[in-house]
Enzyme design. Structure first.
Site, PDB file in Angstrom:
ATOM      1  N   ASP A  13       0.812  -1.223   0.000  1.00  0.00           N
ATOM      2  CA  ASP A  13       0.000   0.000   0.000  1.00  0.00           C
ATOM      3  C   ASP A  13       0.844   1.271   0.000  1.00  0.00           C
ATOM      4  O   ASP A  13       0.449   2.292   0.568  1.00  0.00           O
ATOM      5  CB  ASP A  13      -0.965   0.028   1.207  1.00  0.00           C
ATOM      6  CG  ASP A  13      -1.766  -1.243   1.299  1.00  0.00           C
ATOM      7  OD1 ASP A  13      -2.266  -1.688   0.263  1.00  0.00           O
ATOM      8  OD2 ASP A  13      -1.867  -1.815   2.412  1.00  0.00           O
ATOM      9  N   LYS A  16       1.937   2.211  -5.019  1.00  0.00           N
ATOM     10  CA  LYS A  16       2.629   1.694  -6.218  1.00  0.00           C
ATOM     11  C   LYS A  16       1.797   1.879  -7.478  1.00  0.00           C
ATOM     12  O   LYS A  16       2.344   2.119  -8.545  1.00  0.00           O
ATOM     13  CB  LYS A  16       2.925   0.192  -6.068  1.00  0.00           C
ATOM     14  CG  LYS A  16       3.920  -0.143  -4.990  1.00  0.00           C
ATOM     15  CD  LYS A  16       4.164  -1.628  -4.934  1.00  0.00           C
ATOM     16  CE  LYS A  16       2.989  -2.446  -4.469  1.00  0.00           C
ATOM     17  NZ  LYS A  16       2.572  -2.241  -3.094  1.00  0.00           N
ATOM     18  N   GLY A  40      -4.264  -4.541  -4.514  1.00  0.00           N
ATOM     19  CA  GLY A  40      -5.230  -3.521  -4.929  1.00  0.00           C
ATOM     20  C   GLY A  40      -4.445  -2.292  -5.344  1.00  0.00           C
ATOM     21  O   GLY A  40      -3.954  -1.554  -4.506  1.00  0.00           O
ATOM     22  N   HIS A  41      -4.265  -2.115  -6.646  1.00  0.00           N
ATOM     23  CA  HIS A  41      -3.488  -0.967  -7.130  1.00  0.00           C
ATOM     24  C   HIS A  41      -4.431   0.114  -7.646  1.00  0.00           C
ATOM     25  O   HIS A  41      -5.173  -0.101  -8.596  1.00  0.00           O
ATOM     26  CB  HIS A  41      -2.503  -1.422  -8.213  1.00  0.00           C
ATOM     27  CG  HIS A  41      -1.426  -2.320  -7.674  1.00  0.00           C
ATOM     28  ND1 HIS A  41      -0.565  -3.027  -8.454  1.00  0.00           N
ATOM     29  CD2 HIS A  41      -1.083  -2.604  -6.397  1.00  0.00           C
ATOM     30  CE1 HIS A  41       0.264  -3.707  -7.673  1.00  0.00           C
ATOM     31  NE2 HIS A  41      -0.035  -3.466  -6.419  1.00  0.00           N
ATOM     32  N   GLN A 222       1.943  -6.182  -3.144  1.00  0.00           N
ATOM     33  CA  GLN A 222       2.234  -6.191  -1.701  1.00  0.00           C
ATOM     34  C   GLN A 222       3.519  -5.385  -1.442  1.00  0.00           C
ATOM     35  O   GLN A 222       3.755  -4.421  -2.148  1.00  0.00           O
ATOM     36  CB  GLN A 222       2.328  -7.627  -1.149  1.00  0.00           C
ATOM     37  CG  GLN A 222       0.994  -8.354  -1.088  1.00  0.00           C
ATOM     38  CD  GLN A 222       0.596  -9.015  -2.398  1.00  0.00           C
ATOM     39  OE1 GLN A 222       1.401  -9.704  -2.997  1.00  0.00           O
ATOM     40  NE2 GLN A 222      -0.629  -8.813  -2.816  1.00  0.00           N
TER      41      GLN A 222
HETATM   42  P1  IMP Z   1      -2.791 -12.817   1.925  1.00  0.00           P
HETATM   43  O1  IMP Z   1      -1.850 -12.319   0.892  1.00  0.00           O
HETATM   44  O2  IMP Z   1      -4.225 -12.589   1.602  1.00  0.00           O
HETATM   45  O3  IMP Z   1      -2.504 -14.253   2.290  1.00  0.00           O
HETATM   46  O4  IMP Z   1      -2.524 -11.975   3.281  1.00  0.00           O
HETATM   47  C1  IMP Z   1      -1.309 -12.079   4.013  1.00  0.00           C
HETATM   48  C2  IMP Z   1      -0.894 -10.728   4.593  1.00  0.00           C
HETATM   49  O5  IMP Z   1      -0.554  -9.862   3.516  1.00  0.00           O
HETATM   50  C3  IMP Z   1      -2.002 -10.005   5.365  1.00  0.00           C
HETATM   51  O6  IMP Z   1      -1.393  -9.265   6.410  1.00  0.00           O
HETATM   52  C4  IMP Z   1      -2.604  -9.054   4.353  1.00  0.00           C
HETATM   53  O7  IMP Z   1      -3.212  -7.939   4.952  1.00  0.00           O
HETATM   54  C5  IMP Z   1      -1.341  -8.669   3.600  1.00  0.00           C
HETATM   55  N1  IMP Z   1      -1.603  -8.241   2.216  1.00  0.00           N
HETATM   56  C6  IMP Z   1      -1.891  -9.015   1.148  1.00  0.00           C
HETATM   57  N2  IMP Z   1      -2.034  -8.265   0.042  1.00  0.00           N
HETATM   58  C7  IMP Z   1      -1.806  -7.010   0.410  1.00  0.00           C
HETATM   59  C8  IMP Z   1      -1.762  -5.767  -0.305  1.00  0.00           C
HETATM   60  O8  IMP Z   1      -1.932  -5.680  -1.517  1.00  0.00           O
HETATM   61  N3  IMP Z   1      -1.478  -4.658   0.449  1.00  0.00           N
HETATM   62  C9  IMP Z   1      -1.215  -4.719   1.774  1.00  0.00           C
HETATM   63  N4  IMP Z   1      -1.239  -5.844   2.484  1.00  0.00           N
HETATM   64  C10 IMP Z   1      -1.524  -6.979   1.812  1.00  0.00           C
END
Ligand code: IMP
Length: 422
Positions: A13, A16, A40-41, A222
């Site tokens: 977040d 990007k 989520g971009h 991420q």
């Molecule tokens: P998962 O990727 O859904 O398995 O989540 C694992 C961890 O990564 C959690 O803490 C989510 O909140 C975090 N996470 C996954 N995708 C994003 C993203 O695009 N932005 C921020 N945090 C993310």
């Protein structure tokens, strides 16, 4: 050759989406290499806001080619919905979206297992999109790839075998309902028909592009601290969001990558569980969250906010080999009279400049702060570095000195125009 990786140097977040959109104008190919629709971009163009989860955000540039590499996990339903959303807004993906035949496919049982595991007291705080369980199958060598989806008999055999195992876990361990084979098989055959036209050998496509001196941008999802190897394990996602993932997740070798750009928010945020040494107390949290619109683009969850932490960003610079930095959301700090920067940690009476691997240690690290004066001036209309308030320049200079890496671009708002180079 000018192939670059753009990735997040914090917990995701970092903004990007906007940075990738700006650099996309100067590239030919934009490639996602890991993660899935957990990302989520957000890109704002005039009055339109686009949130892309799976398709590279470069798709908004109508002449660019976009690739979803083998390192990505694909929920075909989410993919088709995203294609539909784009087409409805007049952005066609035909002939310029390519999907790796080696990417793994997310099934509803992955999502259910993700949700059930998250009911545990020791939850990770995942997006519940089935990302972790899908990558677990990939590594266990029982995953179903896009190429398998396109072959009716292979899909039948693999889905039967997987359902046998998943249904046993769902019913016997979680006392939940299992999935029936026939409707799921039918549903996924239907997806296969719809996505077939986008599928190809993307490693070949990209290496041919490299040979033709086309410019490629690898779009990280991420952030570094969520990387399964280099992040705050186990509070991470299940892929390599760091620069190395750009090679393994696309089949373009590291010698073909010229530059790594790290995107850094002027403060820090994280979503989900896990240690966060510089996290704000309640009042400041509410104020920065509101001003920075710090709510997850995928889940809508409020993000945790804190001071800029140079220890984690230095770690990100090291493990990614970051060459240059882009600072986003500087304007969110506009109202503050004092601003803190974390320069090191203190743990059990000792000082630490490096990020500890032990989550237990990180949870007990006390941030050591340096305090600077704020600028208390609106920066959202500023169009050049020279015009920034003096104290904003002091803040950025201190960041750059601590990070020993050049800041090349600054963003002071969500619009493409609210960006200037240093
Ligand atoms: P998962 O990727 O859904 O398995 O989540 C694992 C961890 O990564 C959690 O803490 C989510 O909140 C975090 N996470 C996954 N995708 C994003 C993203 O695009 N932005 C921020 N945090 C993310």
């Amino acid at each position: 050759m000018s192939n670059i990786v753009i990735l997040g140097a914090q917990w995701g977040d970092e903004g990007k989406g906007k940075v990738i959109d700006i650099f996309a104008a100067k590239t030919d190919f934009i490639v996602r290499y890991q993660g899935g629709n957990n990302a989520g971009h957000t890109v704002v163009i005039g009055d339109d806001e686009f949130i892309l989860h799976l398709i590279p955000s470069g798709i908004l540039h109508k002449t660019k080619t976009c690739v979803i590499g083998n390192g990505v996990v694909i929920d075909p339903k989410a993919l088709l919905e995203e294609i539909d959303m784009l087409e409805k807004k007049g952005i066609s993906v035909n002939g310029r979206l390519f999907i790796s035949e080696e990417a793994h496919v997310i099934f509803p049982y992955h999502k259910t297992l993700d949700e059930l595991k998250e009911q545990n007291k020791k939850k990770i705080g995942t997006t519940k999109k089935g990302i972790g369980p899908c990558y677990a199958d990939k590594v266990a060598r029982s995953g179903i790839r896009i190429i398998d989806l396109l072959d009716e008999s292979v899909l039948k055999e693999k889905l039967k075998a997987n359902l046998g195992e998943k249904n046993a876990i769902l019913t016997k361990i979680y006392s939940a309902e299992g999935f029936a084979f026939d409707p799921l098989y039918k549903e996924y055959l239907d997806y296969a028909k719809k996505i077939k036209k986008y599928v190809c050998n993307t490693a070949l496509l990209l290496n041919e592009a490299v040979a033709k001196k086309k410019r490629i941008m690898f779009e990280g999802a991420q952030g570094t601290l969520l990387d399964v190897d280099h992040g705050t394990y186990p509070f991470v996602t299940s892929s390599n969001s760091t620069a190395g993932g750009a090679s393994t997740g696309t089949g373009v070798g590291p010698t073909k990558i010229d530059k790594v750009i790290g995107v850094v928010k002027a403060y820090t945020t994280r979503v989900g569980e896990g240690p966060f040494p510089t996290e704000f107390s309640k009042d400041l949290m509410g104020c920065i969250r509101k001003k920075g619109r710090e709510f997850g683009a995928t889940t809508g969850r409020p993000r945790r906010c804190g001071w800029f932490d140079s220890v984690i960003v230095k770690h990100a610079i090291m493990v990614n080999g970051i060459d240059e930095i882009v600072v986003t959301k500087l304007d969110v700090l506009d109202d503050l009279d004092r601003i803190k920067i974390c320069t090191s940690y203190k743990f059990e009476g000792k000082g630490y400049n490096n990020f500890p691997a032990s989550i237990k240690a990180l949870s007990h690290c006390e941030p050591v702060y340096e305090e600077l004066s704020g600028w208390q001036q609106d920066t959202t209309r500023i169009t050049s570095y020279a015009k920034l308030p003096k104290n904003a320049k002091v803040y950025l200079k201190r960041m750059q000195d601590l990070l020993k890496t050049k800041i090349v671009l600054i963003s002071v708002g969500s619009d493409r125009k609210q960006t200037f180079s240093v």
